[in-house]
Design an enzyme around this catalytic site. Structure first.
Site, short mmCIF file in Angstrom:
data_model
loop_
_atom_site.label_atom_id
_atom_site.label_comp_id
_atom_site.label_asym_id
_atom_site.label_seq_id
_atom_site.Cartn_x
_atom_site.Cartn_y
_atom_site.Cartn_z
N ARG A 89 59.31 136.62 8.99
CA ARG A 89 60.02 136.47 10.26
C ARG A 89 60.96 137.64 10.54
O ARG A 89 60.90 138.28 11.57
CB ARG A 89 60.82 135.16 10.24
CG ARG A 89 60.88 134.46 11.55
CD ARG A 89 59.59 133.75 11.87
NE ARG A 89 59.33 132.71 10.91
CZ ARG A 89 59.72 131.43 11.05
NH1 ARG A 89 60.38 131.06 12.10
NH2 ARG A 89 59.40 130.54 10.16
N ARG B 204 65.54 144.55 2.62
CA ARG B 204 65.69 143.17 2.14
C ARG B 204 65.44 143.22 0.64
O ARG B 204 64.41 143.75 0.21
CB ARG B 204 64.67 142.27 2.84
CG ARG B 204 64.33 140.96 2.13
CD ARG B 204 65.43 139.92 2.19
NE ARG B 204 65.75 139.50 3.53
CZ ARG B 204 65.36 138.35 4.08
NH1 ARG B 204 64.61 137.51 3.40
NH2 ARG B 204 65.72 138.05 5.31
N HIS C 183 73.66 138.83 5.46
CA HIS C 183 72.52 138.95 6.37
C HIS C 183 73.10 139.20 7.77
O HIS C 183 73.03 138.34 8.63
CB HIS C 183 71.70 137.66 6.32
CG HIS C 183 70.33 137.77 6.91
ND1 HIS C 183 69.84 138.95 7.43
CD2 HIS C 183 69.35 136.85 7.08
CE1 HIS C 183 68.60 138.73 7.88
NE2 HIS C 183 68.29 137.47 7.69
#
Ligand code: ZN
Lengths: 304, 153
Positions: free
Chosen positions: A53, A103, A131
């Site tokens: 995503r 990430r 995040h």
């Protein structure tokens, strides 16, 4: 924005946040105006753990700005499995790309990686750490639906391990927001986060249940309670049900209540909530694209 | 303090005396300073010596070496009440208290196994010093107790 990299929401001032959100609103209103703005720009996607995503959202954002992306393929087939350090990986990919998105499962990885590169680096999640781009799209959604000042927000679910929750709570200290944290005892906010929030003078209240605070909320931000966090299935079953909401529960809420969730959800928000005017989580997910477009545009610079 | 007690640890000619170290921390003081005797340093250590200021204190005397301010600052993390005496020709020529630094680099290891600094990355550990502990500059873990356990041995 005066920052070279975006590592944590703590580094964002109110002015920084407003700059990104204002730019995102402009882009959302007229996406064609920026369609060719970054032709020839390459964004390097370094995803050391799967996140379809977030990765697709960055990819879409870069392509909608006219640029393109390069990525390192699956982790299994990359040089990481040969034991290359993260510091080396980012230094190599820096030579290919104009900006990097990272990430990584380890906390502090984005901070470290940013010390080795000169191109802008965006943290897309560092373990249980931060995040910040999720936070920016959360703030965008909150601003659109409830406004960011004089805000009463409830944040419910797994507050202990949820980096999106910690990032959001830090960012909200820039605004006049009353924050209510609702969770089982075992999944309360880490004491370090509470320490930081108090240092910032934030209004922080912790609750075991939603009922008492629900009527006062403008926003209810729900996160998933993960089964695997509990050593014992019974213990999970006992708490999980108490932190699920359905349309009937929301009858006690303010008519204007906005329900948010970083997605994916499992069963913490029943499908019948989707049909109510409270549901904002799909819109929230879609907001990731204009917000990341705005951020990339500001970080990469508008020279083209 | 009587002369009798003072004699438990021999006088040094040139070097540093670290006094008023909390009881039991002397060996950690040596570790934090990277002193293990392998360079031939002459080191005397008194552990749990009676003291007026602290009920029991440790004392460390290092012959032939004057500690730098950086070293002294790092000592403050485990020996906040220490006094540093620089000795030349048996005389104390400088005496000062330790001060807490804002940051310590490369001295402590992060206790968080999920912290990037615990991987084999080319990075020096960095801790911000708080009023009541230290905090990893990478993963933000706060350590308030047993800071000496984090010292790179
Ligand atoms: Zn750490």
């Amino acid at each position: 924005m005066c920052h070279e990299h975006l590592i944590t929401s703590k580094q964002l001032s109110r002015a920084d946040i407003e700059q990104v959100l204002d730019r995102a609103a402009e882009i959302a209103a007229d996406p064609d105006a920026v369609a060719g703005r970054h032709v020839g720009t390459l964004l390097g996607l370094l995803f050391f753990e799967p996140s379809t995503r977030t990765k697709m959202s960055f990819e879409t954002a870069m392509k909608r700005l006219g640029g393109d992306v390069v990525d390192m393929g699956s982790i299994e087939s990359s040089s990481v499995t040969k034991g290359e350090s993260l510091a080396d990986t980012v230094r190599v990919i820096e030579g290919y790309a104009d900006a990097l998105v990272l990430r990584h499962p380890k906390q502090g990885s984005a901070t470290m990686a940013s010390e080795f590169v000169d191109v802008p680096l965006v943290n897309a999640g560092d373990g249980a750490g931060h995040h910040p781009t999720q936070t920016l799209l959360d703030l965008y959604t909150i601003r659109e639906s409830a406004g960011l000042d004089d805000l009463t927000i409830g944040i419910m679910g797994d507050l202990k391990y949820g980096r999106t929750v910690h990032s959001l709570a830090y960012a909200l200290t820039n605004f006049d927001a009353q924050q209510h944290f609702i969770s089982p005892e075992s999944l309360r906010l880490p004491r370090e986060v509470v320490y930081d929030l108090h240092q910032e003078g934030a209004s922080v209240r912790e609750h075991d249940g939603l009922e008492a605070v629900l009527p006062s909320l403008d926003v209810l931000y729900v996160t998933r309670i993960q089964r695997e966090r509990f050593p014992d299935e019974n213990e999970y079953q006992q708490v999980a049900g108490e932190y699920q909401i359905d349309a009937a529960d929301l009858e006690a809420a303010n008519d204007d209540l906005t329900v948010m969730h970083p997605l994916p959800r499992v069963d913490e928000i029943a499908p019948d909530v989707d049909e109510t005017s409270h549901a904002a989580y799909f819109e929230q997910a879609h907001n990731g694209v204009p917000v990341r477009m705005a951020l990339l545009d500001l970080l990469i610079g508008g020279s083209q | 303090m009587s002369a009798d007690h003072e004699l438990r640890v021999s006088k040094i000619r040139n070097g540093t005396v670290i006094d008023h170290v909390h009881g039991g921390q002397a060996l950690n003081v040596l570790t934090i300073l990277g002193i293990d005797g392998s360079e031939g340093e002459e080191v005397s250590v008194g552990i749990n010596v009676p003291s007026d200021r602290l009920a029991r204190k440790d004392i460390v005397k290092v012959e032939g070496r004057e500690l730098s301010q950086d070293e002294v600052d790092v000592l403050s993390l485990i020996a906040p009440d220490a006094t540093i005496n620089i000795v030349r020709e048996y005389d104390v020529v400088e005496k000062h208290r330790v001060e807490r630094p804002a940051v310590v680099d490369g001295v402590l290891s992060c206790p968080n196994p999920n912290c990037i600094t615990t991987d084999s990355e080319p990075v020096t550990s960095t801790f911000d010093v708080l009023d009541d502990g230290v905090r990893c500059a990478y993963c933000e873990t706060i350590v308030r107790e047993d800071i000496a356990d984090l010292i790179d041995g």
